[in-house]
Design a protein around this motif. Structure first.
Motif, PDB file in Angstrom:
ATOM      1  N   VAL A 233       1.718  -1.475   0.091  1.00 51.69           N
ATOM      2  CA  VAL A 233      -0.205   0.149   0.258  1.00 51.69           C
ATOM      3  C   VAL A 233       0.607   1.419   0.054  1.00 51.69           C
ATOM      4  N   ALA A 234       1.113   2.308  -0.824  1.00 55.74           N
ATOM      5  CA  ALA A 234       2.087   2.904  -1.549  1.00 55.74           C
ATOM      6  C   ALA A 234       1.010   4.004  -1.309  1.00 55.74           C
ATOM      7  N   ASN A 235       1.441   5.733  -0.500  1.00 58.20           N
ATOM      8  CA  ASN A 235       0.790   6.956  -1.118  1.00 58.20           C
ATOM      9  C   ASN A 235       1.368   7.516  -1.039  1.00 58.20           C
ATOM     10  N   SER A 236       1.315   8.225  -2.185  1.00 56.85           N
ATOM     11  CA  SER A 236       1.911   9.682  -2.497  1.00 56.85           C
ATOM     12  C   SER A 236       1.396  10.809  -2.286  1.00 56.85           C
ATOM     13  N   ALA A 237       1.837  11.554  -2.240  1.00 56.11           N
ATOM     14  CA  ALA A 237       1.873  13.137  -1.683  1.00 56.11           C
ATOM     15  C   ALA A 237       1.572  14.056  -3.237  1.00 56.11           C
TER      16      ALA A 237
ATOM     17  N   MET B  31      -1.735   3.064  -3.956  1.00 56.60           N
ATOM     18  CA  MET B  31      -1.750   2.079  -4.357  1.00 56.60           C
ATOM     19  C   MET B  31      -1.396   1.254  -4.012  1.00 56.60           C
ATOM     20  N   ARG B  32      -2.432   0.007  -4.658  1.00 50.89           N
ATOM     21  CA  ARG B  32      -2.714  -1.026  -3.597  1.00 50.89           C
ATOM     22  C   ARG B  32      -1.973  -1.861  -4.839  1.00 50.89           C
TER      23      ARG B  32
ATOM     24  N   PRO C 223      -1.433  -6.857 -11.033  1.00 48.94           N
ATOM     25  CA  PRO C 223      -2.793  -6.030 -10.513  1.00 48.94           C
ATOM     26  C   PRO C 223      -2.493  -5.481  -9.839  1.00 48.94           C
ATOM     27  N   VAL C 224      -3.417  -4.199 -10.074  1.00 48.80           N
ATOM     28  CA  VAL C 224      -3.279  -2.432  -9.499  1.00 48.80           C
ATOM     29  C   VAL C 224      -4.411  -2.052  -9.019  1.00 48.80           C
TER      30      VAL C 224
ATOM     31  N   ARG D 280     -10.762   6.529  -9.661  1.00 49.51           N
ATOM     32  CA  ARG D 280     -10.250   5.056  -9.791  1.00 49.51           C
ATOM     33  C   ARG D 280      -9.913   4.306 -10.252  1.00 49.51           C
ATOM     34  N   GLY D 281      -8.464   4.118 -10.306  1.00 46.07           N
ATOM     35  CA  GLY D 281      -8.170   3.450 -12.056  1.00 46.07           C
ATOM     36  C   GLY D 281      -7.628   1.905 -11.250  1.00 46.07           C
ATOM     37  N   ARG D 282      -8.011   0.869 -11.710  1.00 45.64           N
ATOM     38  CA  ARG D 282      -6.726  -0.775 -12.667  1.00 45.64           C
ATOM     39  C   ARG D 282      -6.561  -0.739 -13.190  1.00 45.64           C
ATOM     40  N   GLY D 283      -5.452  -1.383 -13.910  1.00 43.76           N
ATOM     41  CA  GLY D 283      -5.231  -2.426 -14.059  1.00 43.76           C
ATOM     42  C   GLY D 283      -3.900  -3.793 -14.134  1.00 43.76           C
TER      43      GLY D 283
END
Length: 420
Positions: free
Chosen positions: A215-219, A225-226, A244-245, A258-261
């Protein structure tokens, strides 16, 4: 004894090459207790014989007391030694340091051939330069000196960029240029914060690889991102996911998109994300879903662009549009579609054309090029060069264009319409 030590020093030669040094007055205990030391180069300050004898006696009493206090039985005190004020140092073949660890207390177990240091702190080096500053509750050092292990509440800090890694295990493999921090990893930086099971750092490349429940959080941009695997190119300011993200975008701490791929690349500098392999983006306002095999999401400009076949679905109006490629400008709430455009409404009414501009706020579509409009009730078809109207209410005006072309209207008999 001093002559023998001098001979050993002559054999080693200058430079303390390729070895580990442990600085401690208790070094001379090895000779009294006849225990084979760690296979490495050793160094100590000169001491008088009287002080040596005193230290041996104190060490012996301390070992016996510790054994009695622990309640263990049958323990060979000669196989466990305790040092105080220890500095572990490891050098490469040309004499450059690859780690230095200081500790107030360290233990050596003959059977395990491991030196254990309590509350260590020190530095990790690559090419003679400090790459990480470390501290922990305990450090385990292998006999051959090729790897360094830390266990306990570990904090590793990169002084070059301010990255701080916390975890319960750290492993330093200088020959591989690899730092591993695992077991409840928590990484912090002014640009990114991440939790995972493990992080692998290539210090020369400044490349960090997260794995396991990432689990990454960008400022900036404000993202979360998961995924199960994420690569961070620190200098290039890029995040790359090959699994998959899910990407959640925030504004004022509220999710907006919300994006997925199955794969993604995010440039934190340009704030552009490229999502590929079953890419999908969901918007809350307007309530839209965009799906394609590959799309570019510009978070600064708030646009979504795809050069691959795309499907756009408006949840509230229940309208679906497909095309060869498309672009959406989110603030303007406008969608541009090109190539084999096919729009289908809730009552199966359809509009086909070469291009289509969809104004979401006005619920208006503008179609151009080989336009074919068809509705089911009442059943009829229109063909022409352009069309303007509301697809949802079936209020469409089809025109022949500027070249004198005529609109062709086909009224479909009821029996034929039922058979279609």
């Amino acid at each position: 004894m001093k002559q023998e030590a001098d001979k050993d020093q002559d054999k080693r030669g200058p430079g303390n090459q390729g070895g580990i040094k442990i600085h401690s007055p208790l070094f001379f205990l090895w000779q009294f207790l006849n225990v084979s030391p760690i296979k490495a180069n050793w160094f100590c300050l000169p001491l008088t014989l009287l002080l040596i004898v005193g230290l041996v006696a104190c060490s012996g009493k301390s070992s016996k007391n510790q054994a009695n206090n622990s309640g263990s039985s049958g323990q060979n005190t000669d196989s466990n030694l305790t040092f105080y004020g220890v500095a572990f140092e490891q050098f490469d073949e040309v004499g450059r340091p690859i780690w230095k660890v200081n500790a107030k207390e360290a233990k050596y177990t003959k059977e395990k051939q491991i030196g254990q240091a309590e509350n260590p702190y020190g530095e990790l080096y690559q090419d003679g330069q400090v790459v990480y500053q470390i501290k922990a509750e305990r450090a385990d050092i292998e006999e051959d000196g090729k790897q360094l292990f830390l266990k306990g509440k570990i904090v590793a800090t990169d002084p070059r960029n301010g990255i701080v890694l916390r975890g319960n295990e750290l492993e330093w493999r200088p020959n591989e240029d690899l730092l591993i921090v695992r077991n409840q990893l928590n990484g912090t930086h002014k640009q990114l914060q991440a939790v995972a099971q493990e992080a692998r750092v290539k210090t020369r490349q400044q490349r960090m690889e997260f794995s396991g429940g990432v689990v990454a959080n960008s400022a900036d941009p404000q993202l979360q991102m998961r995924t199960e695997h994420l690569i961070w190119h620190i200098k290039e300011e890029k995040l790359i996911g090959d699994r998959p993200v899910q990407i959640d975008r925030y504004k004022n701490n509220q999710i907006t998109d919300r994006g997925r791929g199955n794969a993604t690349e995010i440039n934190l500098k340009t704030k552009i994300a490229t999502v590929t392999k079953n890419a999908q983006l969901e918007l809350l306002d307007p309530p839209m879903q965009i799906a394609s095999n590959s799309m570019t999401w510009n978070m600064n400009a708030e646009t979504v662009t795809t050069n691959s076949p795309v499907r756009v679905f408006h949840k509230a109006e229940n309208v679906t549009v497909t095309a060869n490629q498309g672009e959406m400008k989110i603030p303007q709430k406008t969608v541009y579609l090109t190539g084999n455009v096919n729009a289908i409404g809730q009552r199966r009414q359809s509009l086909k054309s070469r291009t289509l501009t969809w104004y979401l706020d006005n619920k208006l579509v503008e179609a151009q090029g080989n336009v074919v409009y068809r509705q089911v009730d009442p059943p009829l078809n229109f063909t022409g060069e352009t069309a303007v109207g509301n697809l949802q209410t079936e209020n469409i005006v089809v025109k022949g264009g500027n070249t004198g072309g005529r609109v062709v209207t086909e009224i479909i008999p009821q029996e034929r319409a039922k058979g279609q």
